[in-house]
Design a protein around this motif. Structure first.
Motif, PDB file in Angstrom:
ATOM      1  N   THR A  86      -2.748   4.942  -4.244  1.00  0.00           N
ATOM      2  CA  THR A  86      -2.065   4.420  -3.227  1.00  0.00           C
ATOM      3  C   THR A  86      -1.411   5.557  -2.383  1.00  0.00           C
ATOM      4  O   THR A  86      -1.391   5.367  -1.174  1.00  0.00           O
ATOM      5  CB  THR A  86      -0.589   3.651  -3.892  1.00  0.00           C
ATOM      6  N   GLU A  87      -0.969   6.607  -3.029  1.00  0.00           N
ATOM      7  CA  GLU A  87      -0.614   7.739  -2.156  1.00  0.00           C
ATOM      8  C   GLU A  87      -1.554   8.512  -1.319  1.00  0.00           C
ATOM      9  O   GLU A  87      -1.498   8.651  -0.239  1.00  0.00           O
ATOM     10  CB  GLU A  87       0.196   8.737  -2.978  1.00  0.00           C
ATOM     11  N   ARG A  88      -2.808   8.544  -1.855  1.00  0.00           N
ATOM     12  CA  ARG A  88      -4.024   9.154  -1.503  1.00  0.00           C
ATOM     13  C   ARG A  88      -4.448   8.320  -0.196  1.00  0.00           C
ATOM     14  O   ARG A  88      -4.996   8.691   0.891  1.00  0.00           O
ATOM     15  CB  ARG A  88      -5.045   9.547  -2.258  1.00  0.00           C
ATOM     16  N   PHE A  89      -4.526   7.040  -0.725  1.00  0.00           N
ATOM     17  CA  PHE A  89      -5.097   5.941   0.200  1.00  0.00           C
ATOM     18  C   PHE A  89      -3.985   5.901   1.619  1.00  0.00           C
ATOM     19  O   PHE A  89      -4.541   5.956   2.638  1.00  0.00           O
ATOM     20  CB  PHE A  89      -4.813   4.477  -0.289  1.00  0.00           C
ATOM     21  N   PHE A  90      -2.936   5.826   1.556  1.00  0.00           N
ATOM     22  CA  PHE A  90      -1.972   5.763   2.856  1.00  0.00           C
ATOM     23  C   PHE A  90      -2.172   7.128   3.483  1.00  0.00           C
ATOM     24  O   PHE A  90      -2.159   7.104   4.696  1.00  0.00           O
ATOM     25  CB  PHE A  90      -0.495   5.733   2.545  1.00  0.00           C
ATOM     26  N   LEU A 146       3.550  -0.213  -0.917  1.00  0.00           N
ATOM     27  CA  LEU A 146       3.920   0.841   0.123  1.00  0.00           C
ATOM     28  C   LEU A 146       4.782  -0.311   1.221  1.00  0.00           C
ATOM     29  O   LEU A 146       4.303  -1.522   1.332  1.00  0.00           O
ATOM     30  CB  LEU A 146       2.862   1.194   1.117  1.00  0.00           C
ATOM     31  N   VAL A 147       5.894   0.023   1.512  1.00  0.00           N
ATOM     32  CA  VAL A 147       6.729  -0.604   2.513  1.00  0.00           C
ATOM     33  C   VAL A 147       6.718   0.289   3.753  1.00  0.00           C
ATOM     34  O   VAL A 147       7.154   1.429   3.716  1.00  0.00           O
ATOM     35  CB  VAL A 147       8.276  -0.699   1.959  1.00  0.00           C
ATOM     36  N   ILE A 148       6.192  -0.460   4.899  1.00  0.00           N
ATOM     37  CA  ILE A 148       6.017   0.336   6.012  1.00  0.00           C
ATOM     38  C   ILE A 148       6.977   0.103   7.046  1.00  0.00           C
ATOM     39  O   ILE A 148       7.160  -1.168   7.211  1.00  0.00           O
ATOM     40  CB  ILE A 148       4.570   0.380   6.488  1.00  0.00           C
ATOM     41  N   GLY A 208       5.678  -4.088   7.561  1.00  0.00           N
ATOM     42  CA  GLY A 208       4.634  -4.561   6.889  1.00  0.00           C
ATOM     43  C   GLY A 208       4.816  -4.003   5.227  1.00  0.00           C
ATOM     44  O   GLY A 208       5.340  -3.052   5.064  1.00  0.00           O
ATOM     45  N   THR A 209       3.982  -4.393   4.321  1.00  0.00           N
ATOM     46  CA  THR A 209       3.752  -4.150   3.052  1.00  0.00           C
ATOM     47  C   THR A 209       2.263  -4.017   2.508  1.00  0.00           C
ATOM     48  O   THR A 209       1.472  -4.612   3.201  1.00  0.00           O
ATOM     49  CB  THR A 209       4.398  -4.799   1.977  1.00  0.00           C
ATOM     50  N   MET A 210       2.022  -3.248   1.735  1.00  0.00           N
ATOM     51  CA  MET A 210       0.734  -3.035   1.212  1.00  0.00           C
ATOM     52  C   MET A 210       0.514  -2.792  -0.105  1.00  0.00           C
ATOM     53  O   MET A 210       1.419  -1.885  -0.821  1.00  0.00           O
ATOM     54  CB  MET A 210      -0.031  -1.907   1.961  1.00  0.00           C
TER      55      MET A 210
END
Length: 285
Positions: free
Chosen positions: A161-165, A240-242, A250-252
């Protein structure tokens, strides 16, 4: 603590898994309380069974009445903030459950998430134990066919998740292509109220291009350099909370395949579904 308060969290958990909506689940719990308040308690031998029966049937009724086919764009379950590992509430799983009938969904939830016996479920949904057993089998087979993967461990999920964002926000298509499974699907839920893809986006190249494009231009009046992403516990796993301009935009959440690659991306941006996240409300599921 009253008897009803003792089971309130359980009732919300059942209703949320059936409905995929925290707001609707709260309404189902409130309606259950109204029926409990009007009931003759002397005739209720097992309050837990009685309350689960009421909330399950109310949730199924709400699900039958929901007009998801009229929803603008893809419909995704409402994200909720959780604390620690909570099984059976991953958004990707809840999305699969959308393809079950209300009865199949309720039976699946009560059996798989809460380990109720077939007899207990039969009493809750007002069917015979044999009928419930057959319904549970159909529901499990459907879920396995649609989502045969086992959930990735939390450390791997968090790292991906960290790498993706980082890759998505930086427009790094090469890293995105490494992270994405070839048949990845991106689901974006704006509910017709904010700009989002109106249909699921399929395939690594198309998803990577969509993400890198979104990450380099303003969204809802917020520039990319004004956006902040926080890694949180959401629906029992990393999400993720953006945020930007003082609000959640947004959230992901990601669903990984057996090789640790991203098989599904669920992006919720409909403001109506972000109220609990915006308020930092933790759900005990």
């Amino acid at each position: 603590m009253t008897v009803f308060d003792q089971y309130r969290n359980l009732l919300f958990s059942v209703a949320y898994r059936i409905l995929g909506s925290a707001a609707d689940a709260e309404d189902a719990v409130q309606d259950t309380w109204l029926r409990w308040s009007a009931a003759d308690r002397s005739l209720i031998a097992d309050p837990k069974a009685y309350l689960v029966r009421i909330v399950s049937n109310l949730a199924m009724d709400r699900l039958r009445a929901a007009k998801r086919e009229a929803y603008v764009g893809p419909w995704l379950p409402e994200p909720v903030l959780t604390s620690g590992d909570v099984p059976d509430v991953a958004p990707a799983l809840l999305l699969v459950l959308e393809n079950l009938t209300p009865l199949e969904r309720a039976v699946f939830v009560l059996k798989e998430a809460f380990a109720f016996s077939y007899q207990e479920i039969a009493e809750a949904v007002e069917r015979s134990p044999e009928s419930v057993r057959q319904t549970a089998h159909r529901a499990r087979e459907h879920v396995r066919a649609e989502r045969p993967r086992f959930p990735a461990d939390r450390d791997r999920q968090r790292a991906v998740t960290e790498r993706f964002f980082a890759a998505a926000s930086g427009g790094d298509i090469n890293t995105l292509m490494e992270l994405l499974a070839p048949d990845v699907t991106l689901w974006t839920d704006g509910g017709g109220k904010v700009r989002q893809a109106m249909r699921p986006v399929h395939g690594a190249e198309r998803v990577a291009a969509w993400l890198s494009g979104v990450g380099t231009r303003p969204y809802q009046g917020v520039r990319p350099d004004q956006m902040v992403a926080a890694l949180v516990d959401m629906n029992g796993g990393p999400g993720l909370v953006i945020s930007g301009a003082g609000r959640v935009i947004g959230t992901m959440t990601l669903d990984l395949d057996d090789d640790g690659r991203v098989a599904a991306i669920l992006n919720t941006a409909n403001p109506d579904k972000l109220a609990a996240v915006q308020g930092g409300v933790l759900r005990d599921l």
